[in-house]
Write a protein that holds these residues in place. Structure first.
Motif, PDB file in Angstrom:
ATOM      1  N   LEU A 273       0.846  -1.192   0.000  1.00 15.99           N
ATOM      2  CA  LEU A 273       0.000   0.000   0.000  1.00 15.99           C
ATOM      3  C   LEU A 273       0.878   1.238   0.000  1.00 15.99           C
ATOM      4  O   LEU A 273       1.946   1.243   0.633  1.00 15.99           O
ATOM      5  CB  LEU A 273      -0.885   0.032   1.256  1.00 15.99           C
ATOM      6  N   PRO A 274       0.425   2.290  -0.681  1.00 19.02           N
ATOM      7  CA  PRO A 274       1.148   3.554  -0.571  1.00 19.02           C
ATOM      8  C   PRO A 274       0.911   4.169   0.803  1.00 19.02           C
ATOM      9  O   PRO A 274       0.081   3.680   1.583  1.00 19.02           O
ATOM     10  CB  PRO A 274       0.496   4.413  -1.666  1.00 19.02           C
ATOM     11  N   ASN A 275       1.618   5.216   1.129  1.00 19.70           N
ATOM     12  CA  ASN A 275       1.439   5.888   2.413  1.00 19.70           C
ATOM     13  C   ASN A 275       0.167   6.735   2.400  1.00 19.70           C
ATOM     14  O   ASN A 275       0.201   7.964   2.345  1.00 19.70           O
ATOM     15  CB  ASN A 275       2.648   6.767   2.733  1.00 19.70           C
ATOM     16  N   VAL A 276      -0.972   6.049   2.416  1.00 18.72           N
ATOM     17  CA  VAL A 276      -2.249   6.748   2.407  1.00 18.72           C
ATOM     18  C   VAL A 276      -2.470   7.442   3.742  1.00 18.72           C
ATOM     19  O   VAL A 276      -1.884   7.073   4.770  1.00 18.72           O
ATOM     20  CB  VAL A 276      -3.406   5.760   2.133  1.00 18.72           C
ATOM     21  N   GLU A 277      -3.315   8.457   3.744  1.00 14.77           N
ATOM     22  CA  GLU A 277      -3.660   9.163   4.975  1.00 14.77           C
ATOM     23  C   GLU A 277      -4.790   8.398   5.662  1.00 14.77           C
ATOM     24  O   GLU A 277      -5.885   8.268   5.114  1.00 14.77           O
ATOM     25  CB  GLU A 277      -4.093  10.600   4.667  1.00 14.77           C
ATOM     26  N   ILE A 278      -4.526   7.881   6.862  1.00 13.82           N
ATOM     27  CA  ILE A 278      -5.501   7.081   7.610  1.00 13.82           C
ATOM     28  C   ILE A 278      -5.954   7.890   8.822  1.00 13.82           C
ATOM     29  O   ILE A 278      -5.141   8.326   9.643  1.00 13.82           O
ATOM     30  CB  ILE A 278      -4.889   5.748   8.057  1.00 13.82           C
ATOM     31  N   PHE A 279      -7.262   8.090   8.924  1.00 11.94           N
ATOM     32  CA  PHE A 279      -7.838   8.856  10.022  1.00 11.94           C
ATOM     33  C   PHE A 279      -8.684   7.924  10.887  1.00 11.94           C
ATOM     34  O   PHE A 279      -9.625   7.296  10.403  1.00 11.94           O
ATOM     35  CB  PHE A 279      -8.712   9.995   9.488  1.00 11.94           C
ATOM     36  N   VAL A 280      -8.320   7.816  12.157  1.00  5.83           N
ATOM     37  CA  VAL A 280      -9.129   7.058  13.117  1.00  5.83           C
ATOM     38  C   VAL A 280      -9.996   8.082  13.843  1.00  5.83           C
ATOM     39  O   VAL A 280      -9.547   8.753  14.768  1.00  5.83           O
ATOM     40  CB  VAL A 280      -8.254   6.271  14.104  1.00  5.83           C
ATOM     41  N   ASP A 281     -11.238   8.225  13.365  1.00  7.06           N
ATOM     42  CA  ASP A 281     -12.112   9.274  13.882  1.00  7.06           C
ATOM     43  C   ASP A 281     -13.096   8.684  14.881  1.00  7.06           C
ATOM     44  O   ASP A 281     -14.254   8.417  14.566  1.00  7.06           O
ATOM     45  CB  ASP A 281     -12.853   9.950  12.731  1.00  7.06           C
ATOM     46  N   SER A 282     -12.615   8.450  16.077  1.00  8.80           N
ATOM     47  CA  SER A 282     -13.450   7.894  17.135  1.00  8.80           C
ATOM     48  C   SER A 282     -12.733   8.056  18.463  1.00  8.80           C
ATOM     49  O   SER A 282     -11.722   7.405  18.697  1.00  8.80           O
ATOM     50  CB  SER A 282     -13.726   6.406  16.878  1.00  8.80           C
ATOM     51  N   PRO A 283     -13.222   8.941  19.326  1.00 10.32           N
ATOM     52  CA  PRO A 283     -12.589   9.068  20.639  1.00 10.32           C
ATOM     53  C   PRO A 283     -12.547   7.740  21.379  1.00 10.32           C
ATOM     54  O   PRO A 283     -11.582   7.438  22.078  1.00 10.32           O
ATOM     55  CB  PRO A 283     -13.497  10.076  21.368  1.00 10.32           C
ATOM     56  N   MET A 284     -13.592   6.929  21.208  1.00 12.65           N
ATOM     57  CA  MET A 284     -13.634   5.635  21.876  1.00 12.65           C
ATOM     58  C   MET A 284     -12.546   4.710  21.348  1.00 12.65           C
ATOM     59  O   MET A 284     -11.913   3.984  22.106  1.00 12.65           O
ATOM     60  CB  MET A 284     -15.014   4.999  21.681  1.00 12.65           C
ATOM     61  N   ALA A 285     -12.304   4.733  20.029  1.00 12.80           N
ATOM     62  CA  ALA A 285     -11.261   3.886  19.451  1.00 12.80           C
ATOM     63  C   ALA A 285      -9.882   4.320  19.927  1.00 12.80           C
ATOM     64  O   ALA A 285      -9.005   3.482  20.166  1.00 12.80           O
ATOM     65  CB  ALA A 285     -11.330   3.936  17.931  1.00 12.80           C
ATOM     66  N   VAL A 286      -9.685   5.616  20.060  1.00 12.79           N
ATOM     67  CA  VAL A 286      -8.403   6.119  20.570  1.00 12.79           C
ATOM     68  C   VAL A 286      -8.185   5.626  22.000  1.00 12.79           C
ATOM     69  O   VAL A 286      -7.111   5.126  22.352  1.00 12.79           O
ATOM     70  CB  VAL A 286      -8.362   7.660  20.509  1.00 12.79           C
ATOM     71  N   ALA A 287      -9.224   5.752  22.833  1.00 13.17           N
ATOM     72  CA  ALA A 287      -9.118   5.281  24.217  1.00 13.17           C
ATOM     73  C   ALA A 287      -8.920   3.772  24.272  1.00 13.17           C
ATOM     74  O   ALA A 287      -8.122   3.262  25.070  1.00 13.17           O
ATOM     75  CB  ALA A 287     -10.380   5.674  24.997  1.00 13.17           C
ATOM     76  N   ALA A 288      -9.634   3.036  23.404  1.00 15.48           N
ATOM     77  CA  ALA A 288      -9.520   1.576  23.390  1.00 15.48           C
ATOM     78  C   ALA A 288      -8.125   1.134  22.973  1.00 15.48           C
ATOM     79  O   ALA A 288      -7.617   0.118  23.447  1.00 15.48           O
ATOM     80  CB  ALA A 288     -10.570   0.977  22.462  1.00 15.48           C
ATOM     81  N   THR A 289      -7.504   1.886  22.068  1.00 18.42           N
ATOM     82  CA  THR A 289      -6.147   1.554  21.646  1.00 18.42           C
ATOM     83  C   THR A 289      -5.176   1.700  22.817  1.00 18.42           C
ATOM     84  O   THR A 289      -4.285   0.862  23.014  1.00 18.42           O
ATOM     85  CB  THR A 289      -5.707   2.456  20.472  1.00 18.42           C
ATOM     86  N   GLU A 290      -5.344   2.744  23.626  1.00 18.21           N
ATOM     87  CA  GLU A 290      -4.497   2.917  24.804  1.00 18.21           C
ATOM     88  C   GLU A 290      -4.718   1.780  25.812  1.00 18.21           C
ATOM     89  O   GLU A 290      -3.768   1.263  26.409  1.00 18.21           O
ATOM     90  CB  GLU A 290      -4.806   4.266  25.466  1.00 18.21           C
ATOM     91  N   ILE A 291      -5.982   1.373  25.998  1.00 15.44           N
ATOM     92  CA  ILE A 291      -6.281   0.275  26.922  1.00 15.44           C
ATOM     93  C   ILE A 291      -5.682  -1.024  26.397  1.00 15.44           C
ATOM     94  O   ILE A 291      -5.174  -1.856  27.169  1.00 15.44           O
ATOM     95  CB  ILE A 291      -7.807   0.146  27.115  1.00 15.44           C
ATOM     96  N   THR A 292      -5.714  -1.212  25.080  1.00 19.12           N
ATOM     97  CA  THR A 292      -5.128  -2.407  24.475  1.00 19.12           C
ATOM     98  C   THR A 292      -3.647  -2.517  24.833  1.00 19.12           C
ATOM     99  O   THR A 292      -3.151  -3.592  25.203  1.00 19.12           O
ATOM    100  CB  THR A 292      -5.294  -2.369  22.942  1.00 19.12           C
TER     101      THR A 292
END
Length: 467
Positions: A273-292
């Motif tokens: 894949l090329p270096n596409v711009e990936i946006f994780v637009d979810s405060p819950m997903a951001v928090a869940a990633t930290e908990i992970t």
């Protein structure tokens, strides 16, 4: 022993099973139904049992369709403990707060649209099921327990959690109940089982013995596509789409988002894949990633790769974690080159609705569906090929291409479910197939009978089984 199936009976969501045995009454899960108006009406109804008389709750994992009515339960008088794993407790705090927030927004939106109507039904729908105060009350009741260690939630009950491999903290519940004659009967509730061989989490724990089994059947009638073919399709869709449009991926904030990011990092590193711009637009997903990352110890042998990937995610200029509302709104101006991963996974609420609203009508864009879509949900309608959807009070033409990537499912497919069930040393005396739409549940039940000689039933909603 009696088991009453108050949810997830011939349907996938709303998991809630009432167990009554020798002076003890407890719930396995207390989840929210998902998937359109019928699900909303189910959630709004009063519980079919007295919440104040429930001794405790066994929570298999944090997904809202298993946990989402716990604050309502607490608000209706439940004061007992809620037993679950440590990781589930951490995720639960994030998911339930997000659920309360979404309900408040939806209730306000409904009240604004129907302010001139005076019926009792409209007044009720203009109120959220519960508030942040109710979430706080429920969270005070949560007690975390480790995998693999028995404890006694009640004088006549022993309980042990085993890793279900579905999402972070997910558990199979082994429950020993006094039979009134000096012995015990063992009830096993599978919760949601993960697909073996997937990245990040360990495979579901095999269980050797049960007298009574509750087994999920979300994909009881089909097999998943293999991971390599799924990644090939992901690469093809993204590579073809981003030069001219955007790729929108509705994804569950817990589990699915982290796995997608893991694969995106790998594919970019491999040059696929090329270096596409990936946006994780979810405060819950951001928090869940930290908990992970906090619960690193429960990962499988690929955990070292995950940690390296997670560090690269934070350092990569091409992957953006978005919590701020204004930053989310700015994504609406992007016409091409973006991969937007956003919740909710079934497209029924949350920020993903705005991204779909802005991209569905554009034939140069693509929508990637990578999880189960309950009947009645917007995601299910998109998968079924609907040509027009109603969003935010207006009709939106579906011109973007819609792709289903079944190989990313966090649920075990039919083969994996049968393989897990085959680990029992002998068939349980009674098996109940739950947490699957009728066709999937009946198909898995048939295979369990024919291949493994199980005594199987597919209960109906509200049915009580005496054991």
């Amino acid at each position: 022993m009696n088991i009453t199936f108050h949810g997830a009976a011939q349907s996938v969501t709303g998991s809630c099973f009432l167990v009554e045995a020798h002076g003890c009454r407890f719930l396995i899960d207390c989840g929210m139904a998902q998937g359109g108006r019928e699900a909303d009406e189910h959630n709004q109804k009063a519980f079919a049992f007295d919440a104040a008389r429930i001794d405790f709750v066994v929570l298999t994992h944090a997904h809202i369709d298993h946990s989402g009515l716990l604050p309502k339960l607490a608000a209706r008088g439940f004061k007992g403990p809620i037993y679950t794993t440590s990781a589930t407790r951490d995720l639960l705090d994030v998911l339930l707060k997000d659920s309360a927030h979404i309900q408040q927004i939806e209730a306000e939106r409904y009240a604004k649209r129907h302010h001139d109507r005076k019926s009792d039904k409209d007044a009720y729908q203009a109120q959220p099921l519960y508030t942040l105060a109710h979430v706080a009350r429920a969270m005070e009741l949560v007690q975390a327990k480790p995998y693999g260690k028995q404890f006694e939630p009640h004088p006549s009950v022993r309980l042990c959690f085993q890793d279900a491999g579905h999402i972070l903290g997910s558990a199979i519940a082994e429950i020993w109940l006094a039979d009134g004659q000096g012995g015990t009967k063992k009830l096993v509730a599978s919760g949601d089982l993960g697909q073996p061989g997937r990245v990040i989490l360990r495979d579901p724990t095999p269980i050797a013995q049960a007298d009574v089994l509750l087994i999920e059947s979300t994909y009881g009638d089909r097999l998943h596509r293999n991971t390599e073919d799924t990644l090939d399709e992901l690469v093809e869709v993204v590579t073809r789409t981003v030069p001219h449009g955007n790729v929108v991926i509705p994804a569950f904030a817990v589990g699915r988002t982290q796995e997608l990011l893991y694969h995106f990092v790998q594919l970019i590193q491999q040059g696929r894949l090329p270096n596409v711009e990936i946006f994780v637009d979810s405060p819950m997903a951001v928090a869940a990633t930290e908990i992970t990352l906090k619960h690193f110890a429960v990962f499988d042998e690929e955990a070292k790769q995950l940690l390296a990937s997670a560090r690269q995610l934070k350092e990569s200029p091409h992957i953006h974690f978005i919590s701020d509302v204004e930053e989310s709104i700015k994504l609406n101006r992007i016409r091409n080159g973006a991969v937007i991963i956003s919740a909710s996974g079934m497209c029924d609420a949350g920020r993903v609705l705005h991204h779909l609203h802005n991209n569905l009508s554009r034939p140069e864009c693509a929508v990637l569906i990578c999880g189960f879509q309950a009947r009645g949900s917007l995601g299910r309608r998109l998968v079924d090929g609907v040509k027009q959807v109603r969003m935010f009070g207006e009709e939106v033409e579906v011109r973007a291409s819609v792709h289903t990537l079944g190989g990313f499912s966090a649920h075990a497919d039919q083969k994996a479910l049968l393989d897990w069930a085959a680990a029992f040393a002998k068939p349980p005396a009674q098996t109940f197939v739950v947490h699957g739409e009728e066709d999937a549940a009946q198909t898995l039940a048939r295979e369990l009978r024919q291949q493994l000689h199980f005594n199987v039933s597919v209960p109906e909603l509200g049915q009580t089984m005496e054991i």
